[in-house]
Design an enzyme around this catalytic site. Structure first.
Site, PDB file in Angstrom:
ATOM      1  N   GLY A 299       0.833  -1.209   0.000  1.00  0.00           N
ATOM      2  CA  GLY A 299       0.000   0.000   0.000  1.00  0.00           C
ATOM      3  C   GLY A 299       0.861   1.251   0.000  1.00  0.00           C
ATOM      4  O   GLY A 299       1.867   1.301   0.712  1.00  0.00           O
TER       5      GLY A 299
ATOM      6  N   ARG B 225       1.001  -5.199  -5.230  1.00  0.00           N
ATOM      7  CA  ARG B 225       1.215  -6.380  -4.387  1.00  0.00           C
ATOM      8  C   ARG B 225       1.362  -7.546  -5.364  1.00  0.00           C
ATOM      9  O   ARG B 225       0.491  -7.739  -6.198  1.00  0.00           O
ATOM     10  CB  ARG B 225       0.027  -6.578  -3.440  1.00  0.00           C
ATOM     11  CG  ARG B 225      -0.092  -5.440  -2.412  1.00  0.00           C
ATOM     12  CD  ARG B 225      -1.200  -5.723  -1.395  1.00  0.00           C
ATOM     13  NE  ARG B 225      -1.163  -4.770  -0.302  1.00  0.00           N
ATOM     14  CZ  ARG B 225      -1.984  -3.720  -0.192  1.00  0.00           C
ATOM     15  NH1 ARG B 225      -2.911  -3.497  -1.102  1.00  0.00           N
ATOM     16  NH2 ARG B 225      -1.894  -2.905   0.844  1.00  0.00           N
TER      17      ARG B 225
ATOM     18  N   ASP C 200       5.587  -4.850   6.052  1.00  0.00           N
ATOM     19  CA  ASP C 200       6.022  -6.203   6.403  1.00  0.00           C
ATOM     20  C   ASP C 200       6.029  -7.161   5.214  1.00  0.00           C
ATOM     21  O   ASP C 200       6.963  -7.950   5.051  1.00  0.00           O
ATOM     22  CB  ASP C 200       5.064  -6.775   7.464  1.00  0.00           C
ATOM     23  CG  ASP C 200       5.711  -6.745   8.838  1.00  0.00           C
ATOM     24  OD1 ASP C 200       6.943  -6.640   8.902  1.00  0.00           O
ATOM     25  OD2 ASP C 200       4.965  -6.837   9.833  1.00  0.00           O
TER      26      ASP C 200
ATOM     27  N   THR D  55       4.305   2.610   5.772  1.00  0.00           N
ATOM     28  CA  THR D  55       2.898   2.189   5.729  1.00  0.00           C
ATOM     29  C   THR D  55       2.122   3.065   6.698  1.00  0.00           C
ATOM     30  O   THR D  55       2.615   3.356   7.799  1.00  0.00           O
ATOM     31  CB  THR D  55       2.693   0.704   6.104  1.00  0.00           C
ATOM     32  OG1 THR D  55       1.318   0.517   6.512  1.00  0.00           O
ATOM     33  CG2 THR D  55       3.570   0.246   7.248  1.00  0.00           C
TER      34      THR D  55
ATOM     35  N   ASP E 125      -0.183   2.214   8.426  1.00  0.00           N
ATOM     36  CA  ASP E 125      -0.638   1.412   9.568  1.00  0.00           C
ATOM     37  C   ASP E 125       0.329   1.451  10.753  1.00  0.00           C
ATOM     38  O   ASP E 125      -0.045   1.066  11.857  1.00  0.00           O
ATOM     39  CB  ASP E 125      -0.833  -0.053   9.151  1.00  0.00           C
ATOM     40  CG  ASP E 125      -2.021  -0.233   8.224  1.00  0.00           C
ATOM     41  OD1 ASP E 125      -2.834   0.697   8.117  1.00  0.00           O
ATOM     42  OD2 ASP E 125      -2.136  -1.309   7.611  1.00  0.00           O
TER      43      ASP E 125
ATOM     44  N   ASP F  88       2.595  -0.550  11.494  1.00  0.00           N
ATOM     45  CA  ASP F  88       2.564  -1.879  12.127  1.00  0.00           C
ATOM     46  C   ASP F  88       3.777  -2.744  11.775  1.00  0.00           C
ATOM     47  O   ASP F  88       3.657  -3.961  11.696  1.00  0.00           O
ATOM     48  CB  ASP F  88       1.264  -2.601  11.739  1.00  0.00           C
ATOM     49  CG  ASP F  88       1.169  -2.833  10.241  1.00  0.00           C
ATOM     50  OD1 ASP F  88       1.950  -2.228   9.482  1.00  0.00           O
ATOM     51  OD2 ASP F  88       0.309  -3.632   9.827  1.00  0.00           O
TER      52      ASP F  88
ATOM     53  N   ARG G 186     -25.649  14.563  17.287  1.00  0.00           N
ATOM     54  CA  ARG G 186     -25.713  13.197  16.767  1.00  0.00           C
ATOM     55  C   ARG G 186     -24.531  12.351  17.231  1.00  0.00           C
ATOM     56  O   ARG G 186     -23.555  12.870  17.766  1.00  0.00           O
ATOM     57  CB  ARG G 186     -25.648  13.243  15.236  1.00  0.00           C
ATOM     58  CG  ARG G 186     -26.979  13.505  14.602  1.00  0.00           C
ATOM     59  CD  ARG G 186     -26.805  13.616  13.111  1.00  0.00           C
ATOM     60  NE  ARG G 186     -28.108  13.696  12.483  1.00  0.00           N
ATOM     61  CZ  ARG G 186     -28.321  14.260  11.311  1.00  0.00           C
ATOM     62  NH1 ARG G 186     -27.329  14.800  10.621  1.00  0.00           N
ATOM     63  NH2 ARG G 186     -29.530  14.288  10.804  1.00  0.00           N
TER      64      ARG G 186
ATOM     65  N   ARG H  70      -6.353  -2.867   8.909  1.00  0.00           N
ATOM     66  CA  ARG H  70      -6.979  -4.193   8.867  1.00  0.00           C
ATOM     67  C   ARG H  70      -6.560  -5.023  10.073  1.00  0.00           C
ATOM     68  O   ARG H  70      -7.369  -5.691  10.696  1.00  0.00           O
ATOM     69  CB  ARG H  70      -6.556  -4.906   7.573  1.00  0.00           C
ATOM     70  CG  ARG H  70      -7.706  -5.580   6.925  1.00  0.00           C
ATOM     71  CD  ARG H  70      -7.444  -6.216   5.595  1.00  0.00           C
ATOM     72  NE  ARG H  70      -6.255  -5.858   4.878  1.00  0.00           N
ATOM     73  CZ  ARG H  70      -6.229  -5.520   3.591  1.00  0.00           C
ATOM     74  NH1 ARG H  70      -7.357  -5.455   2.916  1.00  0.00           N
ATOM     75  NH2 ARG H  70      -5.095  -5.258   2.978  1.00  0.00           N
TER      76      ARG H  70
ATOM     77  N   ILE I 197      -8.779   7.906   1.205  1.00  0.00           N
ATOM     78  CA  ILE I 197      -8.424   9.326   1.421  1.00  0.00           C
ATOM     79  C   ILE I 197      -7.213   9.397   2.356  1.00  0.00           C
ATOM     80  O   ILE I 197      -6.339  10.247   2.193  1.00  0.00           O
ATOM     81  CB  ILE I 197      -9.614  10.057   2.092  1.00  0.00           C
ATOM     82  CG1 ILE I 197     -10.802  10.078   1.160  1.00  0.00           C
ATOM     83  CG2 ILE I 197      -9.218  11.418   2.635  1.00  0.00           C
ATOM     84  CD1 ILE I 197     -11.258  11.381   0.680  1.00  0.00           C
TER      85      ILE I 197
ATOM     86  N   ARG J 167      -4.716   7.566   2.619  1.00  0.00           N
ATOM     87  CA  ARG J 167      -3.418   7.189   2.047  1.00  0.00           C
ATOM     88  C   ARG J 167      -2.843   8.281   1.143  1.00  0.00           C
ATOM     89  O   ARG J 167      -1.685   8.172   0.716  1.00  0.00           O
ATOM     90  CB  ARG J 167      -3.559   5.873   1.262  1.00  0.00           C
ATOM     91  CG  ARG J 167      -3.767   4.669   2.161  1.00  0.00           C
ATOM     92  CD  ARG J 167      -2.768   3.564   1.875  1.00  0.00           C
ATOM     93  NE  ARG J 167      -2.847   3.098   0.524  1.00  0.00           N
ATOM     94  CZ  ARG J 167      -3.404   1.937   0.151  1.00  0.00           C
ATOM     95  NH1 ARG J 167      -3.927   1.143   1.057  1.00  0.00           N
ATOM     96  NH2 ARG J 167      -3.404   1.575  -1.089  1.00  0.00           N
TER      97      ARG J 167
HETATM   98  O1  F6P Z   1      -1.427  -0.034   3.480  1.00  0.00           O
HETATM   99  C1  F6P Z   1      -2.153  -0.518   4.519  1.00  0.00           C
HETATM  100  C2  F6P Z   1      -3.613  -0.396   4.208  1.00  0.00           C
HETATM  101  O2  F6P Z   1      -3.929   0.937   3.930  1.00  0.00           O
HETATM  102  C3  F6P Z   1      -4.508  -0.955   5.289  1.00  0.00           C
HETATM  103  O3  F6P Z   1      -4.745  -0.056   6.352  1.00  0.00           O
HETATM  104  C4  F6P Z   1      -5.722  -1.295   4.513  1.00  0.00           C
HETATM  105  O4  F6P Z   1      -6.453  -2.301   5.157  1.00  0.00           O
HETATM  106  C5  F6P Z   1      -5.175  -1.777   3.218  1.00  0.00           C
HETATM  107  O5  F6P Z   1      -3.919  -1.160   3.057  1.00  0.00           O
HETATM  108  C6  F6P Z   1      -6.042  -1.480   2.025  1.00  0.00           C
HETATM  109  O6  F6P Z   1      -5.464  -2.031   0.902  1.00  0.00           O
HETATM  110  P1  F6P Z   1      -5.938  -1.774  -0.588  1.00  0.00           P
HETATM  111  O7  F6P Z   1      -5.263  -0.560  -1.077  1.00  0.00           O
HETATM  112  O8  F6P Z   1      -5.492  -2.995  -1.305  1.00  0.00           O
HETATM  113  O9  F6P Z   1      -7.428  -1.589  -0.570  1.00  0.00           O
END
Ligand code: F6P
Length: 328
Positions: free
Chosen positions: A16, A77, A108, A130, A132, A134, A167, A176, A256, A258
């Site tokens: 990603g 990927r 990773d 990333t 994330d 992570d 609200r 994820r 958005i 990313r």
């Molecule tokens: O790069 C990590 C991530 O943004 C995760 O947070 C997310 O679940 C996933 O990639 C989404 O991947 P894709 O771009 O394949 O929809």
């Protein structure tokens, strides 16, 4: 045995995308050139290495990309790279292009690919990027700060309208398998509740009682931040409606998060990591991952790095609960 002198390296982005990847590419290319090393850009990640999909990189090729989100090298990927045949073709590309080592920018999954390639004799250095955050071996991954800031900006806007209409808002953020983004953002926006995949969900305790407590404290609007790994925001919204009759508005921030121009932190970290990655490779510290530890940049052998685990700091929950759940 004498180390082989590195004359030409490849650089690629994989997995990603993350804001700051371009800043890392720029730093790799410019550091390589100033170290007397040629640089080839591999497009579309590991798949590009298999397909011999490359472009020559000179200093001008990375002009004006420091502030740009995404990656000029494209990303992908690759299933093919998971196979021995795919990796053999990648090694052939390296031989054909005279590439002595690869700098791989990603998460990773990218580094697991890097380890396999290093076992076939191609030196690799990884740079963690990333949203994330992570990657176990590093405190920080490029892109996290930018994604947090994007999410915060969106949620601040949502709060205006939620507050006006009194609200409840359910906001699904990315992540994820990891809740760093959700928890960090939740603290930064004063969320009523934050749900992360690392913590088993007790819906009554973690959502309903938090809304009730906030209501008793005087709040008339409620912000629930959900990491996508916990479940869909719409399902959480429906459960809230069934439990207490409120009709939450659900927003999925999605990709958005990313995009966009990288923050100062991401540009600076990416530039330092890119520099250190080239220096590590040139100095024979390849087959490693560049990492931040307490603000310092270090390199960690790739096998060791992939074994390292990072735990979500649960004490952040204590902060959230102590500070965030009173009247906004
Ligand atoms: O790069 C990590 C991530 O943004 C995760 O947070 C997310 O679940 C996933 O990639 C989404 O991947 P894709 O771009 O394949 O929809």
């Amino acid at each position: 045995m004498e180390e082989k002198k590195i004359k030409r390296i490849g650089v690629l982005t994989s997995g990603g995308d993350a804001p700051g990847m371009n800043a890392a590419v720029r730093a790799v290319v410019r550091t390589a050139i100033s170290t007397g090393i040629e640089c080839v850009g591999i497009r579309r990640g590991w798949q590009g290495l298999i397909n011999s999909d490359f472009r020559k990189m000179d200093s001008d090729s990375v002009n004006h990309i420091l502030s740009r989100g995404g990656t000029i090298l494209y990303t992908a990927r690759s299933d093919d790279f998971m196979t021995p045949e795919g990796r053999d073709r990648a090694v052939t590309t390296c031989k054909m292009l005279g590439i002595d080592g690869i700098i791989a920018i990603g998460g990773d999954g990218t580094f697991r690919g890097a380890l396999e390639l290093s076992r076939l004799g191609v030196p690799v250095v990884g740079i963690p990027a990333t949203i994330d955050n992570d990657v176990g071996c590093t405190h920080y991954t490029i892109g996290f700060d930018s994604a947090c800031n994007t999410a915060i900006e969106c949620i601040d806007k949502l709060r205006d309208t939620m507050q006006s209409h009194e609200r409840c808002s359910v906001v699904e953020v990315m992540g994820r398998n990891a809740g760093y983004l959700a928890l960090y953002v939740g603290i930064a926006v004063g969320a009523t509740a934050v749900l992360v995949p690392e913590r088993e969900l007790d819906f009554q305790r973690d959502v309903i009682e938090r809304i009730q407590d906030a209501r008793l404290a005087g709040s008339t609007h409620f912000m629930i931040v959900v990491a996508e790994g916990v479940g869909r925001g719409f399902a959480i919204g429906k459960q809230i409606q069934e439990a207490i009759g409120m009709e939450p508005r659900v927003t999925v921030l999605g990709h958005i998060q990313r995009g966009g121009s990288p923050t100062a932190r991401d540009r600076e970290t990416a530039t330092r990591m890119g520099y250190f990655a080239v220096k590590a490779m040139a100095n024979g510290h390849s087959n490693s991952i560049i990492a931040t530890q307490h603000g310092d940049i270090v390199d960690i052998p790739i096998e060791e790095a992939l074994q390292m685990k990072k735990h979500l700091q649960m004490e952040r929950y204590d902060v959230l609960e102590a500070v965030g759940n009173l009247k906004h």
